[in-house]
Design an enzyme around this catalytic site. Structure first.
Site, PDB file in Angstrom:
ATOM      1  N   GLY A  97     -20.663  -2.803 -29.513  1.00 39.78           N
ATOM      2  CA  GLY A  97     -20.224  -3.570 -28.347  1.00 39.78           C
ATOM      3  C   GLY A  97     -18.784  -3.281 -27.981  1.00 39.78           C
ATOM      4  O   GLY A  97     -18.064  -2.597 -28.698  1.00 39.78           O
ATOM      5  N   GLY A  99     -15.449  -3.785 -28.226  1.00 44.60           N
ATOM      6  CA  GLY A  99     -14.540  -4.478 -29.126  1.00 44.60           C
ATOM      7  C   GLY A  99     -13.126  -4.549 -28.581  1.00 44.60           C
ATOM      8  O   GLY A  99     -12.287  -5.289 -29.076  1.00 44.60           O
ATOM      9  N   ASP A 259     -23.420   5.724 -28.977  1.00 43.01           N
ATOM     10  CA  ASP A 259     -22.709   4.741 -28.153  1.00 43.01           C
ATOM     11  C   ASP A 259     -21.729   5.438 -27.207  1.00 43.01           C
ATOM     12  O   ASP A 259     -21.165   4.808 -26.327  1.00 43.01           O
ATOM     13  CB  ASP A 259     -21.969   3.722 -29.023  1.00 43.01           C
ATOM     14  N   ASN A 260     -21.530   6.730 -27.412  1.00 41.21           N
ATOM     15  CA  ASN A 260     -20.667   7.497 -26.514  1.00 41.21           C
ATOM     16  C   ASN A 260     -21.482   8.454 -25.660  1.00 41.21           C
ATOM     17  O   ASN A 260     -20.960   9.463 -25.175  1.00 41.21           O
ATOM     18  CB  ASN A 260     -19.621   8.263 -27.323  1.00 41.21           C
ATOM     19  N   ASP A 269     -15.842   8.574 -23.326  1.00 43.48           N
ATOM     20  CA  ASP A 269     -15.116   8.438 -24.586  1.00 43.48           C
ATOM     21  C   ASP A 269     -14.326   9.695 -24.936  1.00 43.48           C
ATOM     22  O   ASP A 269     -14.848  10.642 -25.513  1.00 43.48           O
ATOM     23  CB  ASP A 269     -16.038   8.052 -25.746  1.00 43.48           C
TER      24      ASP A 269
HETATM   25  P1  AMP Z   1     -15.005   4.340 -30.150  1.00 36.07           P
HETATM   26  O1  AMP Z   1     -14.598   5.028 -31.395  1.00 36.07           O
HETATM   27  O2  AMP Z   1     -13.889   4.176 -29.163  1.00 36.07           O
HETATM   28  O3  AMP Z   1     -16.230   4.910 -29.537  1.00 36.07           O
HETATM   29  O4  AMP Z   1     -15.362   2.852 -30.586  1.00 36.07           O
HETATM   30  C1  AMP Z   1     -16.412   2.538 -31.450  1.00 36.07           C
HETATM   31  C2  AMP Z   1     -16.523   1.040 -31.605  1.00 36.07           C
HETATM   32  O5  AMP Z   1     -15.345   0.498 -32.210  1.00 36.07           O
HETATM   33  C3  AMP Z   1     -16.700   0.296 -30.307  1.00 36.07           C
HETATM   34  O6  AMP Z   1     -17.537  -0.796 -30.550  1.00 36.07           O
HETATM   35  C4  AMP Z   1     -15.293  -0.159 -29.991  1.00 36.07           C
HETATM   36  O7  AMP Z   1     -15.280  -1.285 -29.162  1.00 36.07           O
HETATM   37  C5  AMP Z   1     -14.763  -0.479 -31.373  1.00 36.07           C
HETATM   38  N1  AMP Z   1     -13.294  -0.368 -31.433  1.00 36.07           N
HETATM   39  C6  AMP Z   1     -12.555   0.751 -31.401  1.00 36.07           C
HETATM   40  N2  AMP Z   1     -11.249   0.465 -31.479  1.00 36.07           N
HETATM   41  C7  AMP Z   1     -11.132  -0.868 -31.562  1.00 36.07           C
HETATM   42  C8  AMP Z   1     -10.034  -1.795 -31.664  1.00 36.07           C
HETATM   43  N3  AMP Z   1      -8.774  -1.375 -31.710  1.00 36.07           N
HETATM   44  N4  AMP Z   1     -10.327  -3.108 -31.721  1.00 36.07           N
HETATM   45  C9  AMP Z   1     -11.594  -3.540 -31.678  1.00 36.07           C
HETATM   46  N5  AMP Z   1     -12.662  -2.749 -31.595  1.00 36.07           N
HETATM   47  C10 AMP Z   1     -12.453  -1.411 -31.533  1.00 36.07           C
HETATM   48 MG    MG Z   2     -16.857   4.695 -27.662  1.00 39.81          MG
END
Ligand code: AMP
Ligand code: MG
Length: 504
Positions: A97, A99, A259-260, A269
């Protein structure tokens, strides 16, 4: 009588027309962005704002900046964090989700397309787990540069509308300035969004989501005799073409988790992504991709794997559509088999254009493979080889520029002889051919060392001039720019960057 106080209407007009917020509660968590202490506008994408029908002066006003910082909820915005699941490096996580992202709402662009307006780095949400919900300035500038470069290169992608510094530090390995990116996407539906509802075992929600995706991205599927199969076919076709475009530009996504992987077929992403310099099919940049799962040449395979997860999530609907489990499965397999066909067709057509061929001939694939093999053996810069090949196509004196990119120039010479024989079959003039080739092989890509230098200037010295200059060059990647040659050159050995980081 009690007086009811309404908040004063704002003077920034997004004209939000929200559809995702109309879906049932389980699809998201309603939550507003968390305010930040000292928002400062770093960048506004004037061209994109225009396309979205947004007013630049309004966006750049104190109220506009407050909205882009998450300090004020715009009129008509219904902020929410989207729910999704996902396979991360092959491991399934039932709930990821948003985050640290907040969907403000949707606007209809001048092109009639509905776009999500999302703040990335806008504070904690129910999906934050242990994260702080924030983003650091470096990765935000990086996403801005690379996603806008991809758009200018003609690759479907999410885009960047604005960067706001928050005035609040974020704590990673070191203390870094915080920032928020305003991301614009055809939607933020992902393969992982479908997986989320499959994991919950809720077929009705999968159907709602599929119907929503069809209405928003694949309207032609609505009238198809098998609409969910048509949806799957549509995503597979777009993703096959997308990955081909990445490959033709030497782009490595770096974190192709489900998710990406977007349902709309946009690149999404920009974590540890990078453009390859010296060509090698096994190239990996991401510091966390130890197995090379998302290496350059593995990208079609990784995408097929992700689309298999989408097919699995749609399977209950396909089974219904076909009338039996067996036929539903057969339908999914049939759809997945077409991925390779879409990918190869787009790659081969693209490569043919890069080589200057209009005619289609059987041996072209071998000729392309032979060039790539020689490039890999000789450490030739991917982008520059193809760009300078345009000069070679214009006239034989252009050979020299390409040859010097090969450790052993004779490796190019041998290939060049065969290439010129093949060109003799074509009827297009040399000048016209070179011009056409220049429209598909860019002079400028966001080279890693230039991106890093632009980020460093911004982070360490609050100097955003290098960032602006880089954006300016990358906005017209297929045009030669006298005086800007240094932006087209690979990193010198001491400038080379071999690792990229998610920065989250
Ligand atoms: P990502 O690596 O950007 O694709 O993120 C993967 C997951 O980690 C997603 O659910 C993001 O919302 C969550 N996420 C990444 N960075 C953060 C952060 N600094 N705080 C909260 N959730 C995060
Ligand atoms: Mg992502």
């Amino acid at each position: 009588m009690m007086e009811v106080k309404y908040p004063a209407p704002g003077s920034v007009h997004f004209n939000f027309k929200n559809s995702y917020a109309r879906l049932p509660d389980g699809f998201y968590a309603r939550i507003a962005p968390t305010p930040v202490p000292a928002p400062r506008l770093i960048k506004l994408n004037v061209e994109l704002a225009g396309r979205l029908g947004l007013d630049i002066a309004e966006l750049a006003s104190a109220e506009g900046i407050a909205i882009l910082a998450g300090n004020r909820v715009a009129d008509g915005s219904e902020p929410l964090a989207m729910a999704y699941a996902g396979h991360q490096f092959g491991y399934f996580v039932r709930q990821l989700g948003d985050g640290r992202a907040n969907l403000l709402g949707e606007v209809i662009g001048r092109d009639g397309v509905r776009y999500d307006i999302q703040l990335k780095g806008a504070g904690r949400t129910p999906f934050s787990r242990n994260g702080d919900g924030r983003a650091a300035l470096g990765p935000v500038l990086r996403e801005y540069i690379v996603s806008e470069a991809m758009a200018a290169l003609g690759v479907p992608t999410t885009r960047a509308l604005a960067v706001v510094a928050t005035g609040q530090p974020v704590y990673r390995e070191t203390v870094l300035p915080g920032a928020i990116l305003t991301r614009v996407a055809a939607s933020h539906l992902r393969v992982g969004t479908f997986q989320y509802f499959l994991a919950q075992g809720d077929v009705e929600d999968i159907r709602r989501l599929a119907d929503y995706a069809i209405a928003r991205h694949y309207p032609e599927a609505a009238d198809a005799p098998r609409r969910y199969r048509a949806l799957l076919d549509g995503v597979i076709a777009r993703q096959g073409k997308l990955v081909a475009q990445w490959m033709l530009l030497g782009f490595i996504h770096g974190v192709m988790n489900t998710d990406n992987t977007s349902i709309s077929g946009e690149t999404i992403d920009y974590g540890p992504c990078a453009f390859m310099e010296a060509y090698h099919p096994g190239t990996v940049f991401s510091s966390i991709d130890h197995q090379g799962r998302y290496a350059y040449s593995n990208q079609p395979h990784a995408m097929h794997w992700n689309l298999t997860r989408l097919a699995e999530s749609l399977l209950p609907l396909l089974v219904e559509e076909e009338g039996s489990e067996e036929s539903g499965l057969a339908s999914a397999h049939e759809a997945l088999e077409k991925f390779g066909i879409h990918f190869e067709a787009a790659r081969d057509a693209g490569m043919r254009r890069k080589l200057g061929f209009v005619l289609e001939r059987e041996e072209d694939t071998l000729l392309a493979e032979d060039l790539l093999k020689r490039m890999a053996e000789n450490g030739a810069d991917y982008t520059l080889t193809f760009r300078r090949l345009c000069d070679a196509a214009a006239g034989i004196e252009g050979n020299q520029g390409v040859r010097t990119l090969f450790a052993d120039p004779a490796a190019f010479d041998a290939w060049e002889t065969v290439w010129r024989q093949r060109l003799m079959r074509e009827s297009v003039s040399a000048e016209e051919r070179a011009a056409q080739m220049r429209q598909v092989s860019p002079a400028f890509i966001p080279r890693n060392h230039l991106v890093e230098a632009a980020l460093r200037a911004g982070i360490e010295r609050q100097d955003f001039q290098p960032f602006e200059e880089l954006l300016d060059v990358l906005a017209h990647p297929y045009d030669d720019r006298p005086g800007m040659e240094r932006y087209s050159l690979p990193a010198r050995p001491e400038e080379q960057i071999s690792k990229t980081f998610c920065g989250t």
